[in-house]
Motif scaffolding. Sequence first.
Motif, PDB file in Angstrom:
ATOM      1  N   GLY A 171       0.823  -1.203   0.000  1.00  0.00           N
ATOM      2  CA  GLY A 171       0.000   0.000   0.000  1.00  0.00           C
ATOM      3  C   GLY A 171       0.859   1.254   0.000  1.00  0.00           C
ATOM      4  N   THR A 172       1.912   1.237   0.783  1.00  0.00           N
ATOM      5  CA  THR A 172       2.807   2.398   0.868  1.00  0.00           C
ATOM      6  C   THR A 172       3.379   2.739  -0.508  1.00  0.00           C
ATOM      7  N   HIS A 173       3.787   1.725  -1.262  1.00  0.00           N
ATOM      8  CA  HIS A 173       4.349   1.946  -2.588  1.00  0.00           C
ATOM      9  C   HIS A 173       3.296   2.559  -3.522  1.00  0.00           C
ATOM     10  N   ALA A 174       2.077   2.042  -3.448  1.00  0.00           N
ATOM     11  CA  ALA A 174       1.000   2.588  -4.285  1.00  0.00           C
ATOM     12  C   ALA A 174       0.770   4.065  -3.947  1.00  0.00           C
ATOM     13  N   ILE A 175       0.684   4.367  -2.653  1.00  0.00           N
ATOM     14  CA  ILE A 175       0.405   5.744  -2.218  1.00  0.00           C
ATOM     15  C   ILE A 175       1.563   6.673  -2.584  1.00  0.00           C
ATOM     16  N   ALA A 176       2.795   6.222  -2.322  1.00  0.00           N
ATOM     17  CA  ALA A 176       3.967   7.057  -2.639  1.00  0.00           C
ATOM     18  C   ALA A 176       4.008   7.347  -4.143  1.00  0.00           C
ATOM     19  N   SER A 177       3.665   6.360  -4.955  1.00  0.00           N
ATOM     20  CA  SER A 177       3.676   6.569  -6.410  1.00  0.00           C
ATOM     21  C   SER A 177       2.701   7.674  -6.812  1.00  0.00           C
ATOM     22  N   VAL A 178       1.551   7.702  -6.159  1.00  0.00           N
ATOM     23  CA  VAL A 178       0.558   8.747  -6.446  1.00  0.00           C
ATOM     24  C   VAL A 178       1.113  10.117  -6.061  1.00  0.00           C
ATOM     25  N   LEU A 179       1.687  10.208  -4.860  1.00  0.00           N
ATOM     26  CA  LEU A 179       2.174  11.508  -4.365  1.00  0.00           C
ATOM     27  C   LEU A 179       3.265  12.064  -5.274  1.00  0.00           C
ATOM     28  N   PHE A 180       4.205  11.182  -5.682  1.00  0.00           N
ATOM     29  CA  PHE A 180       5.295  11.641  -6.554  1.00  0.00           C
ATOM     30  C   PHE A 180       4.784  11.965  -7.959  1.00  0.00           C
ATOM     31  N   ALA A 181       3.868  11.146  -8.449  1.00  0.00           N
ATOM     32  CA  ALA A 181       3.434  11.308  -9.841  1.00  0.00           C
ATOM     33  C   ALA A 181       2.614  12.578 -10.048  1.00  0.00           C
ATOM     34  N   LEU A 182       1.897  12.990  -9.013  1.00  0.00           N
ATOM     35  CA  LEU A 182       0.951  14.097  -9.202  1.00  0.00           C
ATOM     36  C   LEU A 182       1.480  15.418  -8.650  1.00  0.00           C
ATOM     37  N   SER A 183       2.751  15.482  -8.284  1.00  0.00           N
ATOM     38  CA  SER A 183       3.343  16.754  -7.849  1.00  0.00           C
ATOM     39  C   SER A 183       4.619  17.019  -8.632  1.00  0.00           C
ATOM     40  N   ARG A 184       4.990  18.296  -8.717  1.00  0.00           N
ATOM     41  CA  ARG A 184       6.202  18.714  -9.422  1.00  0.00           C
ATOM     42  C   ARG A 184       6.970  19.679  -8.517  1.00  0.00           C
ATOM     43  N   PRO A 185       8.279  19.830  -8.729  1.00  0.00           N
ATOM     44  CA  PRO A 185       9.052  20.747  -7.874  1.00  0.00           C
ATOM     45  C   PRO A 185       8.383  22.120  -7.779  1.00  0.00           C
ATOM     46  N   GLY A 186       8.305  22.631  -6.533  1.00  0.00           N
ATOM     47  CA  GLY A 186       7.647  23.924  -6.304  1.00  0.00           C
ATOM     48  C   GLY A 186       6.192  23.788  -5.902  1.00  0.00           C
ATOM     49  N   ASP A 187       5.614  22.608  -6.151  1.00  0.00           N
ATOM     50  CA  ASP A 187       4.228  22.354  -5.737  1.00  0.00           C
ATOM     51  C   ASP A 187       4.171  22.058  -4.239  1.00  0.00           C
ATOM     52  N   ASN A 188       2.964  22.027  -3.724  1.00  0.00           N
ATOM     53  CA  ASN A 188       2.774  21.517  -2.366  1.00  0.00           C
ATOM     54  C   ASN A 188       1.642  20.510  -2.346  1.00  0.00           C
ATOM     55  N   ILE A 189       1.714  19.619  -1.326  1.00  0.00           N
ATOM     56  CA  ILE A 189       0.666  18.617  -1.081  1.00  0.00           C
ATOM     57  C   ILE A 189       0.095  18.899   0.302  1.00  0.00           C
ATOM     58  N   VAL A 190      -1.222  18.998   0.391  1.00  0.00           N
ATOM     59  CA  VAL A 190      -1.883  19.241   1.672  1.00  0.00           C
ATOM     60  C   VAL A 190      -2.472  17.926   2.180  1.00  0.00           C
ATOM     61  N   PHE A 191      -2.030  17.492   3.352  1.00  0.00           N
ATOM     62  CA  PHE A 191      -2.622  16.313   3.999  1.00  0.00           C
ATOM     63  C   PHE A 191      -3.755  16.804   4.899  1.00  0.00           C
ATOM     64  N   ALA A 192      -4.978  16.483   4.503  1.00  0.00           N
ATOM     65  CA  ALA A 192      -6.153  17.094   5.123  1.00  0.00           C
ATOM     66  C   ALA A 192      -6.652  16.334   6.349  1.00  0.00           C
ATOM     67  N   THR A 193      -6.022  15.191   6.657  1.00  0.00           N
ATOM     68  CA  THR A 193      -6.517  14.387   7.788  1.00  0.00           C
ATOM     69  C   THR A 193      -5.403  14.121   8.798  1.00  0.00           C
ATOM     70  N   GLY A 194      -4.545  15.116   9.004  1.00  0.00           N
ATOM     71  CA  GLY A 194      -3.485  14.996  10.007  1.00  0.00           C
ATOM     72  C   GLY A 194      -2.289  14.221   9.482  1.00  0.00           C
ATOM     73  N   VAL A 195      -1.419  13.853  10.410  1.00  0.00           N
ATOM     74  CA  VAL A 195      -0.196  13.137  10.054  1.00  0.00           C
ATOM     75  C   VAL A 195      -0.574  11.797   9.428  1.00  0.00           C
ATOM     76  N   PRO A 196      -0.035  11.483   8.234  1.00  0.00           N
ATOM     77  CA  PRO A 196      -0.430  10.219   7.595  1.00  0.00           C
ATOM     78  C   PRO A 196       0.169   8.990   8.287  1.00  0.00           C
ATOM     79  N   TYR A 197      -0.275   7.842   7.816  1.00  0.00           N
ATOM     80  CA  TYR A 197       0.135   6.517   8.312  1.00  0.00           C
ATOM     81  C   TYR A 197       1.660   6.409   8.465  1.00  0.00           C
TER      82      TYR A 197
END
Length: 431
Positions: A96-122
């Motif tokens: 699961g971690t690999h699947a999730i990490a792939s999404v996070l890396f694939a959908l962001s680019r340098p200079g972007d930010n990712i907002v985790f809306a439900t607190g500190v992740p797993y």
Amino acid sequence: MNESPDQPLFVDDRVEARVEAVEAQLGATYAAVDRVLERNLVRILEAFRRRRLSPAHFIGSTGYGYGDAGRETLEAIFADVFGGEAAIVRPHILSGTHAIASVLFALSRPGDNIVFATGVPYDTLHPVIGPSGRGQGNLPDYGVDVRIVPLAGDGSIDIPAVLRAMDDRTALVAFQRSRGYQDRRSLFVAEIGEAVRAVKTKKADVCTFVDNCYGEFVETIEPPHVGVDVIAGSLIKNPGGGIAKSGGYIVGSRDAVAKIAYRLGAPGIGLEGGAVPGGWLDYYLGFFLAPHIVAEALKGAHLTAALFASFGFRVDPPPHGPRTDLIQAVEFGRPDVLLTFMRAVQAASPVDAFAVPTPGEMPGYQDPIVMAAGTFIQGSSIEFSADAPLRPPYRGYVQGGLMRAHVKYALVRAFSELVRQGLLSITDTSG
Ligand SMILES: *Cc1c(COP(=O)(O)O)cnc(C)c1O
């Protein structure tokens, strides 16, 4: 304790009677679980029929794996059932971690930010989100800013705070449906949908993502049904049905899934390759069984909650109520109670029943962790398992179960042992 494989396990008649009495109160709850199962099974059968599933799809492929009809059909079925346009369903996804990490890396680019809306992740995502400079190539190393918005005091998504954390460089807003192993409640799909609508109103082109681990088939809808762009999860949890032996899945919009496939594989290859010489039968059979297996695990969780509650333990979520994931938290209160429970669960397991769980150090955790898991598939938490850090108030997490009857037997066995050791009294509490 009579853990010796040579002796039959000890069962206390009074405990057995208590478990029967507690389960007799769960009829309406079990029926509600079955209604969800029936709805989800129909969605799966409809997708199998629409995609014309036939034995030819089970065969598999070799080499580059181009034109593997079994893979293409399975991915189309996952997309249909979970409400997306496209999917990646592969044994090659490590976890699961690999699947999730792939999404996070694939959908962001340098200079972007990712907002985790439900607190500190797993926990297993902590190395993925930072801090930078560890030489592991995590998100901050690639210039992606990670912003974590805690849940509100009542455990709901703090939508105003999420909106404040977003700006014009927010590429992704991420949600975690299940509590994981945190002291918070799990989030229902409808609640996530409400937050997604607010996020999209603020920034229409932002991508929304849900870590769907432990949530699949617990409700009659999944996050894409309420407008979430991408979800990901593990095949050795709910959607593998206890049959899939490894892998993960990603479902989402065609555009997002294509980007993720380029990251997971290589730019240019995307979804077109990926051989599975052993064939796809396990993945189809597991997905077919998954709503049933999830229902069995949920009945086991309700029974666990109700039984512990009948002895005065604090449990979360409470028995009987609606659920959105498989995790049952129990406050054991004392280390000896926790350890006795874990050892009994292990002794009642189908595999490694002779092993005696002992607290041990785990990377990334401050306190020793004790685990009970006698599973056919290594680390599979759709199979019955339990784990807890050894620190007050000795909160443990119980999850999974391929069979309600197995969870029930493990509970009879564990409570018999607790009574026998004088850690619990059965006469001064009433069921
Ligand atoms: C299990 C889980 C993960 C990670 O999955 P692995 O397969 O163990 O890597 C991520 N998030 C949540 C909420 C989980 O329950």
